[in-house]
Design an enzyme around this catalytic site. Structure first.
Site, PDB file in Angstrom:
ATOM      1  N   CYS A  52      47.933  29.078  31.413  1.00  0.00           N
ATOM      2  CA  CYS A  52      46.949  28.044  31.122  1.00  0.00           C
ATOM      3  C   CYS A  52      47.085  27.470  29.548  1.00  0.00           C
ATOM      4  O   CYS A  52      47.454  28.591  28.888  1.00  0.00           O
ATOM      5  CB  CYS A  52      45.283  28.876  31.088  1.00  0.00           C
ATOM      6  SG  CYS A  52      44.426  28.698  29.853  1.00  0.00           S
ATOM      7  N   CYS A  55      44.801  29.012  26.692  1.00  0.00           N
ATOM      8  CA  CYS A  55      44.972  30.429  26.563  1.00  0.00           C
ATOM      9  C   CYS A  55      46.197  30.844  25.645  1.00  0.00           C
ATOM     10  O   CYS A  55      46.314  31.458  25.239  1.00  0.00           O
ATOM     11  CB  CYS A  55      45.235  31.164  27.993  1.00  0.00           C
ATOM     12  SG  CYS A  55      44.129  30.932  29.202  1.00  0.00           S
TER      13      CYS A  55
END
Length: 370
Positions: A52, A55
């Protein structure tokens, strides 16, 4: 010379790696044992996915959060969990997207929905990890807290069903705002309460008392009142305002443009927010937005600034005036016309609008790619 330069680069790389390692040491990597071991502590956890992009962007911020919380002596422990490796635990905590930040306190899990900045995340952790209701034992303490909080909720009085309800609401809405309590003696002399017990909100240079008959459910009232009457609006603010059920009246202006046209429209919105609060505050939030890029993308339209738009964030409808807003009277008339249904709503979240969104986003992606 080249060898010395190479050694220097290696030393810098090693130092940088050491800093990253030390930063990460303040954030615990969590595994499947976390489920059984966590309840004795308060945990702030980042549920992430290794692939991600958001993230990865959060990771250095999260390390800073871990450092500051540890160095402040806070009881909150900071961790991170790969939600793809421990999907059953992540699912149990209601993780449906990445990254998801939660504060876990006993059997309760509180979602963080604010900006992903170090200060905002730490403020959330300290607020939610502390007591639900913070007592203010003196007038000096009240004044100190009042200066620090632009919006301040206060229960005044002793034990009562209203206090029980206040505590219940605090357990739900502590993710957004602080809750305080005090005796009547602690309040400044200018505060006059019609009866005790009472719930009061201090904001916008004054105060407002909750009235069950006029304001309805306490939770809904606090959710509506947790914003100042006038806001500098951005995309995140609109997202938060979606929970209030209010329509959002926004002056779309250029903050750098000091012409009378732009400054007047901003003043008109501010004046209506202040002078017509009793008429509109239950249904409307007021503010201004700098620039039209975000609003054009949201509405899939091309608004020319300065202008006024009223958004319904719950169903993505919006209202535009059919003439230029020149005065408070013009804006009040426009708002009243919305309330009585004589202004046609545009947009919405119906099937045709969803198709329009797909086409608009596809075109925008092609333009950005060019």
């Amino acid at each position: 010379m080249a060898a010395a330069s190479g050694r220097c680069r290696l030393m810098w790389a090693a130092a940088a790696a050491l800093v990253l390692t030390l930063d990460a040491a303040f954030v615990e990597d969590l595994d499947d044992s976390f489920k059984d071991n966590r309840k004795d502590d308060v945990w702030l956890v980042d549920f992430y996915a290794p692939w991600c992009g958001h993230c990865k962007k959060l990771e250095p911020v999260w390390n800073e959060v871990g450092i500051e919380i540890r160095s402040s002596g806070s009881p909150v422990k900071v961790g991170k969990m790969d939600a793809t490796s421990y999907s059953s635990i992540a699912s149990e905590f209601g993780v449906r997207g990445y990254p998801t930040i939660k504060l876990l306190k006993g059997d309760l899990a509180y979602n963080y929905r604010g900006p992903r900045t170090k200060d905002d995340i730490i403020e959330f952790a300290n607020r939610v990890a502390g007591p639900l209701i913070r007592p203010l034992p003196s007038q000096q303490m009240f004044e100190h807290v009042h200066k620090r909080h632009r919006v301040l909720f206060l229960y005044v009085g002793g034990e009562s069903p209203l206090k029980e309800k206040y505590i219940e609401v605090a357990s739900e809405l502590i993710v957004y705002t602080y809750f305080f309590s005090a005796s009547e003696e602690v309040l400044p002399e200018y505060v006059t309460l019609p009866e005790l017990p009472a719930v009061v909100v201090f904001k916008d240079g004054t105060y407002f008392v909750y009235d069950e008959y006029e304001d309805g459910d306490l939770s809904s009232w606090i959710n509506r009142e947790r914003f100042q009457g006038y806001l500098n609006v951005d995309g995140f603010t609109l997202y938060e305002l979606g929970d209030t059920g209010k329509l959002v009246a926004i002056a779309i202006i250029d903050d750098k443009n000091s012409s009378a046209e732009h400054t007047r429209l901003k003043s008109v919105i501010q004046d209506v927010a202040k002078d017509y609060r009793d008429h509109f505050h239950r249904n409307f939030q007021f503010g201004h937005m700098d620039g039209n890029d975000y609003i054009n993308s949201l509405l899939m339209d091309d608004l020319t600034i300065p202008t006024v738009v009223v958004l319904n964030t719950s169903n993505q409808q919006y209202f535009l005036p059919d003439r230029r807003i020149e005065s408070t009277e013009d804006l009040v008339q426009f708002i009243n016309n919305i309330l009585d249904g004589t202004v046609e709503a545009q947009g919405g979240d119906g099937f045709l609008q969803r198709i329009k969104r797909i086409i608009y986003d596809a075109k925008s992606t092609v333009v950005m790619g060019d």
